[in-house]
Design an enzyme around this catalytic site. Structure first.
Site, mmCIF file in Angstrom:
data_model
loop_
_atom_site.group_PDB
_atom_site.id
_atom_site.type_symbol
_atom_site.label_atom_id
_atom_site.label_comp_id
_atom_site.label_asym_id
_atom_site.label_seq_id
_atom_site.Cartn_x
_atom_site.Cartn_y
_atom_site.Cartn_z
ATOM 1 C CE LYS A 172 -1.631 2.735 3.118
ATOM 2 N NZ LYS A 172 -1.609 4.043 2.377
ATOM 3 N N GLY A 209 -4.716 0.329 5.215
ATOM 4 C CA GLY A 209 -3.609 0.086 6.140
ATOM 5 C C GLY A 209 -4.029 -0.730 7.350
ATOM 6 C CD GLU A 247 12.516 5.292 8.300
ATOM 7 O OE1 GLU A 247 12.351 6.291 9.045
ATOM 8 O OE2 GLU A 247 12.414 5.341 7.069
ATOM 9 C CB CYS A 281 12.187 10.218 8.678
ATOM 10 S SG CYS A 281 12.989 9.010 7.605
ATOM 11 C CD GLU A 381 9.565 13.568 11.630
ATOM 12 O OE1 GLU A 381 10.495 13.107 10.963
ATOM 13 O OE2 GLU A 381 8.575 12.893 11.977
#
Length: 474
Positions: A172, A209, A247, A281, A381
């Site tokens: 996906k 998902g 990750e 990231c 972030e």
């Protein structure tokens, strides 16, 4: 308008069970460039059934057969690389030169590193004391969920080792940047990937998902994305006790000591932070600078940020493009406003769009100084071209500050002292440490500590993520 409503299941392009159109937006123009269909749990069931049926045969293939498939994929990928450049430009606004020089070659890098790892891997070996056979076997059907920021990089980093291990899979890709994934599916089909080994279902997290991560027919989930979404995948997967490799996010520290070449260190630091419009990231977004050179570093950062060009992704040149979406643009603006409100010194950039870019999700390359490690812009972030600068007095203070984060994906270190480089890098709590501008390679493990995830990708380390270990004794 590109129409890509079909999914790739069991070796053929099929219509979704229930059509549900989604428009793909070019972030540079805010105009539609493609339409896809979002899948459902029923589409996932169909793809998983195909993967399960193909597993018995594909898992028993030889290393030579799997290597031959990867060789064919590499040849096709290289021949069609120009199409991949364009797909990534359209779906995520990557400047065309950056797509050609960085984004698309990542796919080749992972395919080649995986091929090398496959040829060198010992799938069977004796146990340390003898008497038993240790055997690596494919884990089974794998669910792969990939992000939009480095689309083909993460697709290749998962699909290639899954194929090499002898696994079958359902992918996906990000629903807002699906074009590169659909193109890659065409390449696998052209390469003669056996029916059911690779399957692709477009969809969002709640619709596809979640169905994948909770599916009893999927033996492993490999996910790249936000920490919040990674937690959701893990929770959904817990019911069936499947392996989960993650990750996730990062807020990587970049330590600049006074003995570094300051201009070289600052140009690397800002270039790495602003690369891909800050949408990486592992970007070095927290710049920790030794106090004795701090003000000089702040002045240099302001100059370099002002020199950083923002430009149309369709035009050649060294510039940054837009961020991926209106939602991301608004989130980044909120972080910038919060930084100002919290008292950080705005050195460059700031709220709003750059001059001349009223259309498109363009963000000013922004630098904050006099940040404390407790401020929101130092903890969260931002995922945009925003750098925060923090002074430190001692080496121990710098290390403590670098490690004072919920994340641990990467860290960076700039120093002229080789012994300090060794000493400090060993104390930084991150999966990767880059010293004096060093770049990663495709066979070096990639993954994080703490809330940046678990497991490792790339090369032999990525291959091992998709393998089970069996002991045969007697």
């Amino acid at each position: 308008m590109i129409e890509k409503r079909q999914f790739y299941i069991d070796g053929t392009w099929v219509e979704p069970i229930e059509p549900n159109d989604l428009t793909v937006i070019n972030p540079a123009t805010e105009q539609p460039v493609a339409v896809i269909s979002l899948g459902t749990a029923a589409d996932v069931d169909k793809a998983v059934a195909a993967a399960q049926a193909a597993f018995d045969t594909w898992s028993q293939t030889s290393v030579e057969e799997r290597a031959a498939l990867l060789e064919r994929v590499i040849a096709i990928y290289e021949r069609r690389s120009g199409e991949m450049d364009e797909a990534i430009r359209l779906e995520m606004g990557a400047p065309i030169d950056f797509a050609r020089e960085q984004q698309t070659p990542a796919g080749t890098g992972h395919l080649q590193a995986t091929l090398e790892a496959l040829r060198n891997h010992r799938f069977e070996r004796p146990s340390p004391r003898g008497g038993s056979l240790l055997r690596h076997e494919p884990i089974g059907v794998c669910g792969l969920i990939t992000p939009w920021n480095w689309p083909i990089n993460q697709i290749a980093a998962k699909v290639a080792p899954a194929l090499a291990a002898g696994c079958t899979m359902v992918l996906k890709p990000s629903e807002i940047a699906p074009l590169s994934a659909l193109l890659f599916a065409e390449m696998l089909d052209e390469a003669g990937c056996p029916a059911g080994v690779f399957n692709l279902v477009n969809g969002d997290g709640p619709g596809v998902g979640a169905a994948m991560s909770s599916h009893p027919g999927i033996d492993m989930m490999s996910f790249t994305g936000s920490t919040r979404a990674g937690i959701s995948v893990t929770q959904n997967a817990a019911e069936t006790v499947k392996r989960v490799a993650l990750e996730l996010g990062g807020k990587s520290a970049n330590l600049v000591f006074a003995d570094a070449d300051l201009e070289t260190a600052l140009r690397f630091s800002l270039g790495s932070c602003f690369s891909n419009t800050g949408q990486s990231c592992d970007a070095p977004t927290r710049l920790l600078v030794e106090q004795s050179v701090y003000e000089d570093a702040v002045a240099l950062a302001g100059t370099i940020a002002a020199e950083t060009r923002v430009g149309d992704p369709a035009r050649p040149g060294d510039h940054v493009g837009p961020v991926i979406s209106d939602l991301q643009y608004e989130k980044i603006q909120g972080h910038i406003e919060r930084g100002i409100a919290d008292g950080a010194r705005l050195v460059a950039g700031g709220p709003g769009k750059p001059d001349g870019f009223e259309t498109g999700y363009f963000v000013k390359p922004t630098v904050f100084a006099d940040v404390t490690n407790e401020m929101s812009i130092a903890r969260n972030e931002i995922f945009g071209p925003v750098l925060v600068m923090i002074p430190f007095e001692t080496e121990d203070e710098a290390i403590a500050m670098a490690n004072d984060t919920p994340y641990g994906l990467a860290a960076y270190l700039q120093t002229g002292d080789p012994e300090r480089a060794k000493r400090v890098s060993r104390k930084l709590r991150a999966g990767s440490v880059y010293v004096n501008g060093a770049s990663p390679d495709w066979d070096v493990p990639f993954g994080g500590y703490k809330q940046s995830g678990n497991g490792r990708e790339y090369g032999e380390f990525g291959l091992e993520d998709f393998l089970e270990l069996k002991a045969i004794t007697g």
